[in-house]
Write a protein that holds these residues in place. Structure first.
Motif, short mmCIF file in Angstrom:
data_model
loop_
_atom_site.label_atom_id
_atom_site.label_comp_id
_atom_site.label_asym_id
_atom_site.label_seq_id
_atom_site.Cartn_x
_atom_site.Cartn_y
_atom_site.Cartn_z
N ARG A 595 0.87 -1.17 0.00
CA ARG A 595 0.00 0.00 0.00
C ARG A 595 0.90 1.22 0.00
O ARG A 595 2.10 1.12 0.28
CB ARG A 595 -0.96 -0.01 1.18
CG ARG A 595 -0.31 -0.07 2.54
CD ARG A 595 -1.38 -0.28 3.61
NE ARG A 595 -0.80 -0.72 4.85
CZ ARG A 595 -0.24 0.09 5.76
NH1 ARG A 595 -0.17 1.39 5.55
NH2 ARG A 595 0.28 -0.41 6.87
N ARG A 596 0.33 2.38 -0.30
CA ARG A 596 1.16 3.57 -0.45
C ARG A 596 0.98 4.52 0.70
O ARG A 596 -0.14 4.78 1.14
CB ARG A 596 0.78 4.30 -1.75
CG ARG A 596 1.06 3.50 -3.01
CD ARG A 596 2.50 3.58 -3.41
NE ARG A 596 2.77 2.71 -4.57
CZ ARG A 596 3.97 2.59 -5.12
NH1 ARG A 596 5.00 3.24 -4.65
NH2 ARG A 596 4.14 1.80 -6.16
N GLU A 597 2.09 5.07 1.17
CA GLU A 597 2.03 6.18 2.10
C GLU A 597 1.48 7.40 1.35
O GLU A 597 1.45 7.41 0.12
CB GLU A 597 3.45 6.52 2.59
CG GLU A 597 4.03 5.48 3.53
CD GLU A 597 3.57 5.65 4.95
OE1 GLU A 597 2.34 5.59 5.18
OE2 GLU A 597 4.41 5.85 5.83
N THR A 598 1.10 8.41 2.10
CA THR A 598 0.57 9.60 1.44
C THR A 598 1.59 10.24 0.50
O THR A 598 1.23 10.83 -0.51
CB THR A 598 0.12 10.66 2.48
OG1 THR A 598 1.08 10.68 3.53
CG2 THR A 598 -1.26 10.33 3.01
N ASP A 599 2.88 10.06 0.82
CA ASP A 599 3.91 10.63 -0.07
C ASP A 599 4.27 9.67 -1.21
O ASP A 599 5.19 9.94 -1.96
CB ASP A 599 5.16 11.03 0.73
CG ASP A 599 5.80 9.83 1.42
OD1 ASP A 599 5.29 8.70 1.24
OD2 ASP A 599 6.81 10.01 2.11
#
Length: 878
Positions: A595-599
RNA sequence: GCGGACGUGGUGGAACCGGUAGACACACGGGACUUAAAAUCCCGAGACGGCAACGUCGUGAGGGUUCGAGUCCCUCCGUCCGCACCA
């Protein structure tokens, strides 16, 4: 009949115990050197902690081959050991306050247990750990013998120095000019280092590559490029007296293109060249430039993008073919000190680097080679140099000659010309290969058995004092070499004069350890490093299996080191190549999920936490706990950082070792990457159960063991026998050729056929089914040895299938009485024809022409020509 | 930049020396068994057209050699790997 499922994990432990008791899977002892031998070896592992799927794949392949060869009657050697010295143990020591040895031996215990659970037929009596003094004392002896032969020596050399970790780094450990661990800017340091003279064998190592016909072409090519042989000319240029620094009268360059000498427009030397240093003494700006070049040297990234830069020394050199012609001498950042003479002459029209440089500093560009098909009057050099062959132009007496003739002409002229009483030119073969620097400023490696004495100099440790042992009480609190700062270890008396002296505190590159372990395996308990009789019988390794990542370093070092120690008297001199056949297996790769971090940074999720919905394009990965949709990432090598690892222990505990082994052999060709999937391992698991079911079923239904062969077989029975004997023949050849995926497919095929046939009845079928079951079990035995033992016992035998000879295929069943040939009309397949194998071409042609489908395709035309390839195809041209 | 390898169904792959492309497996669809599920067994399946027999197309793209090309040759595209100022 609710049969029990085969409980693989439990039965595997049972059979492993039985094998241990029978020592059935064993290579013969040191004394038994009778009959044909086969030495099977997989690259030994670094004891990092746990085995991974890559090991499972590698060792399964070797094990299948070893078990197969053993069944084929070979005396098989299949040993295992540990590449146990190296940095990770020292790093672990720093982090966990455990001694590297403690950490290493604990890892070995764990991994050995894991390998045993795989059911590998290994000779553990020959186990080697390179960190053991029992091993490294012999390595120290080998070092001393190489020193004696002049094949090991000491000199000052530039190294990558990490100022924070206080250690030398290998080139691959320097990333963007910084140490991979500390992140500190790496410095180039001049250190006195030990070297092995691999360059002494450059020519032989290159030439002998052509004899390694069982090595992958790719690896041979990589080694050939690495050795990098070139033929050229050393040319001595007189320096103009008025401009030369004091004491400097000539400059020697190396060139592979003396034919382009009339296209020369300048000379260039490396920043570290003596002439550059001499010139810099009186020229601060030049000195500063040289300093800049040296700094730039460390960063690989800089090197790739660096602009060509130079500095005119003001010195001028006299052209060797025209005393009236002088050229400027530059210091240039792209000239390497350690290749050739560290000085070049530049022909900008024929070399891209020289051209870039000439354009920048506005130096002449004279085309001297006319490419084939170009016109002499219009040919120009723009932004691209021409380095191919052609016809000489603008080159005075060379004009009109081809490249090769011009090379010869210039070379022989310069060989005859004299400068200061010596020839101006000298033919020289040059190699890219450099000597192997083996000094490492580390603790966890083999100590270099040398003592430095103020009066006697470098003194070898006397053989009777070996091994030089690592001290157990080293301290790993700080970076740097624990041997160097140990309070007492390095202080010794000189063995020659008895005065106070100090030990060498460098240890050997771990590639030295792995450069001869395969030879030590032939008699790992010998009191000398190598037992010549054992070597003579067992070497070379008949099949070596490992990763392509060792294509150059390990394999080239081993080829060198074995030659060197042979020449130092440790092996027969006619034995040169340690590995007769090499196979490089692919990696085990796996999908990755994140999954992706906000950055946008990925957070990787381990496969065990992922479930899937849909398939094809709509397939989605979902987090089991949170329910969020995950991104499906690349299919890459299993790695901790991407968390896409599958632990062999989990698989073996759930499905059993045989299942894991079978999956590692299935589908993908062994030299290619294999994709680990849950479906794949589940399919292998189903097959394990299916084989057990089929055999279990047949054990009751088929004829009892030892029933004489009946005279008559029903068509079904005959067909089954043919398929099994053909597969026996083909699968054997496929295992021999390491085409395991093909052999696996064939085993699926015969299993399907046996299952089909077991539902039928007919003359001799019960007998054929027993024969088929036995052949199947023997065929799977190298791949799934535990299951095979279980089946063999179920078939009524109290022997071990792993001790049975490979079954012989009945030659009478390998050829069919009738064959099916394809029938083509004008190259398009229209029908097929089943006909007696011995039918004449005429009969085949006649039968083909009568086929309705052929008549229809001909559409009334007369056949012009009929091509009959016996037993394969008929092509009617009409 | 130089060198090398590879490109085949929805997927992994098979196909010997140029001779029936798609073996085998996965995924998928249908059926049997079952109260149901799992497991197991049977059947289907490259694409397009057709009820079918069958036909047409089809091994990254284009060309060539050949009776016949996934396979050999040339050009191009793509992917991966190795080396990289080596004079």
């Amino acid at each position: 009949m609710a049969k029990e499922r085969y409980n693989a994990p439990a039965r595997e432990k049972h059979w492993q115990a039985v094998w241990d008791a029978h020592r059935g899977s064993h290579a013969a002892g040191n004394d038994n050197r009778e009959g044909p031998k086969c030495y099977v070896l997989e690259m030994f592992p670094y004891p990092s902690g746990r085995i991974h799927m890559g090991h499972v794949r590698n060792y399964t392949m070797g094990d299948v081959f070893a078990r197969y060869k053993r069944a084929r009657g070979f005396n098989v050697l299949h040993p295992m050991g540990w590449d146990a010295f190296g940095m990770p143990a020292e790093n672990a020591a720093m982090q966990n306050k455990t001694h590297p040895g403690t950490w290493t031996y604990a890892n070995i215990e764990t991994m050995k247990g894991q390998l045993k659970s795989m059911g590998l037929a290994l000779d553990w009596d020959r186990e080697i750990a390179t960190c053991s003094p029992d091993y490294y004392r012999h390595q120290q002896k080998l070092f001393l013998d190489l020193l004696d032969k002049g094949l090991a020596y000491r000199r000052s050399a530039k190294v990558n120095w990490d100022p924070v970790d206080m250690t030398v780094l290998a080139n691959e450990q320097v990333i963007d000019g910084r140490g991979w661990r500390s992140g500190a800017l790496v410095e180039q340091r001049e250190l006195t280092q030990w070297f092995f003279k691999i360059t002494h064998y450059a020519e032989e190592l290159l030439d002998a590559l052509s004899t390694l016909d069982k090595w992958p072409e790719k690896v041979r090519l990589m080694q050939a490029n690495w050795i990098g042989r070139s033929e050229g000319l050393l040319v001595r240029w007189a320096l103009d007296k008025a401009t030369a620094p004091k004491g400097q009268s000539e400059l020697q360059v190396y060139t592979t293109r003396p034919d382009t000498l009339f296209g020369a427009s300048f000379l260039a030397v490396a920043a570290d060249h003596p002439l550059a240093k001499a010139a810099a003494e009186k020229n601060p700006a030049l000195a500063e430039f040289c300093e800049e070049c040296r700094r730039m040297g460390t960063s690989v990234a800089d090197l790739e993008t660096a602009e060509k830069k130079g500095f005119d020394t003001g010195i001028r050199a006299v052209h060797p073919l025209d005393p009236e012609w002088t050229l400027p001498v530059y210091v240039a950042n792209f000239v390497l000190m350690d290749y050739g003479t560290g000085a070049i002459f530049a022909c900008p029209s024929g070399d891209q680097r020289d051209l870039d440089f000439a354009r920048k500093y506005d130096l002449p560009v004279v085309p001297v080679i006319l490419p084939p098909g170009k016109d002499k009057d219009t040919f120009e050099i723009g932004t691209e140099a021409y380095d191919g062959d052609g016809t000489m132009i603008n080159s005075r007496f060379l004009d009109g000659l081809d490249t090769k003739a011009a090379f010869e002409d210039v070379a022989s002229r310069l060989e005859k010309a004299k400068l200061g009483g010596k020839p101006v030119g000298e033919r020289k073969v040059n190699f890219r290969l450099r000597d192997w620097g083996i000094s490492r400023q580390r603790y966890w490696g083999c100590p270099i058995p040398i003592i430095h004495c103020e009066t006697c100099g470098v003194v070898p440790v006397p053989a009777k004092d070996l091994p030089v042992r690592l001290p157990d009480d080293a301290n790993f609190d700080k970076p740097g070499n624990p041997l160097e700062r140990h309070p007492t270890w390095k202080h010794v008396d000189c063995p020659t004069c008895g005065s106070k002296a100090r030990r060498e505190t460098d240890t050997m590159d771990t590639f030295v350890d792995s450069s001869w372990y395969y030879a030590r395996f032939t008699n790992p308990h010998a009191e000398v490093p190598l037992d010549k009789d054992a070597l003579a019988y067992w070497l070379p390794v008949d099949q070596y299996i490992g990763g392509i990542e060792h294509a150059i370093l390990h394999l080239l070092y081993s080829r060198f080191f074995f030659r060197a120690i042979s020449d130092a008297g440790h092996a027969a001199k006619n034995l040169r190549e340690p590995f007769a056949a090499l196979f490089t297996q692919g990696m085990v790769v796996h999908e990755s999920y994140c999954r992706r971090e906000t950055d946008g940074r990925p957070i990787w999720i381990e496969p065990a936490l992922v479930r899937f919905e849909g398939d094809g394009a709509s397939r989605r990965a979902i987090h089991r706990d949170t329910g969020e949709t995950l991104e499906i990432g690349e299919i890459t090598k299993m790695s901790k950082s991407k968390k896409n690892v599958v632990d062999p222990d989990d698989i073996i505990a759930h499905y059993g070792a045989d299942c894991a082994r079978w999956f590692m052999l299935s589908d993908s060709p062994p030299e290619r990457d294999v994709i680990w999937t849950d479906e794949g391992i589940a399919a292998a698991g189903r097959f394990v159960q299916r084989v057990w079911r089929v055999v279990d079923d047949l054990a009751d239904r088929a004829a009892p063991a030892g029933t004489p062969r009946p005279d008559n077989f029903s068509p079904d029975a005959a067909q089954l026998r043919k398929l099994l004997h053909k597969t026996l023949d083909a699968a054997g050849r496929n295992i021999e050729g390491l085409r395991f995926n093909v052999a696996v497919a064939q085993l699926y095929e015969v299993t399907n056929a046996i299952q089909q046939a077991s539902g039928k009845a007919g003359d001799g079928l019960d007998w054929a089914l027993r024969e088929a079951a036995e052949i199947l079990v023997q065929l799977i035995a190298p791949m799934m040895p535990h299951l095979a033992e279980e089946c063999w016992a179920r078939l009524g035998y109290n022997t071990l299938v792993s001790n049975q000879p490979w079954p012989a295929a009945d030659p009478g069943l390998l050829v069919d009485d009738t064959v099916t040939v394809a029938v083509q009309v004008n190259g398009k397949r229209r029908d097929e024809l089943t006909i007696a194998r011995t039918a004449s071409n005429e009969d085949v042609e006649a039968a083909a022409l009568q086929l309705e489908s052929v008549q229809r395709a001909l559409d009334g035309r007369k056949p012009k020509k009929v091509i009959v390839v016996p037993q394969r195809i008929v092509n009617v041209v009409g």
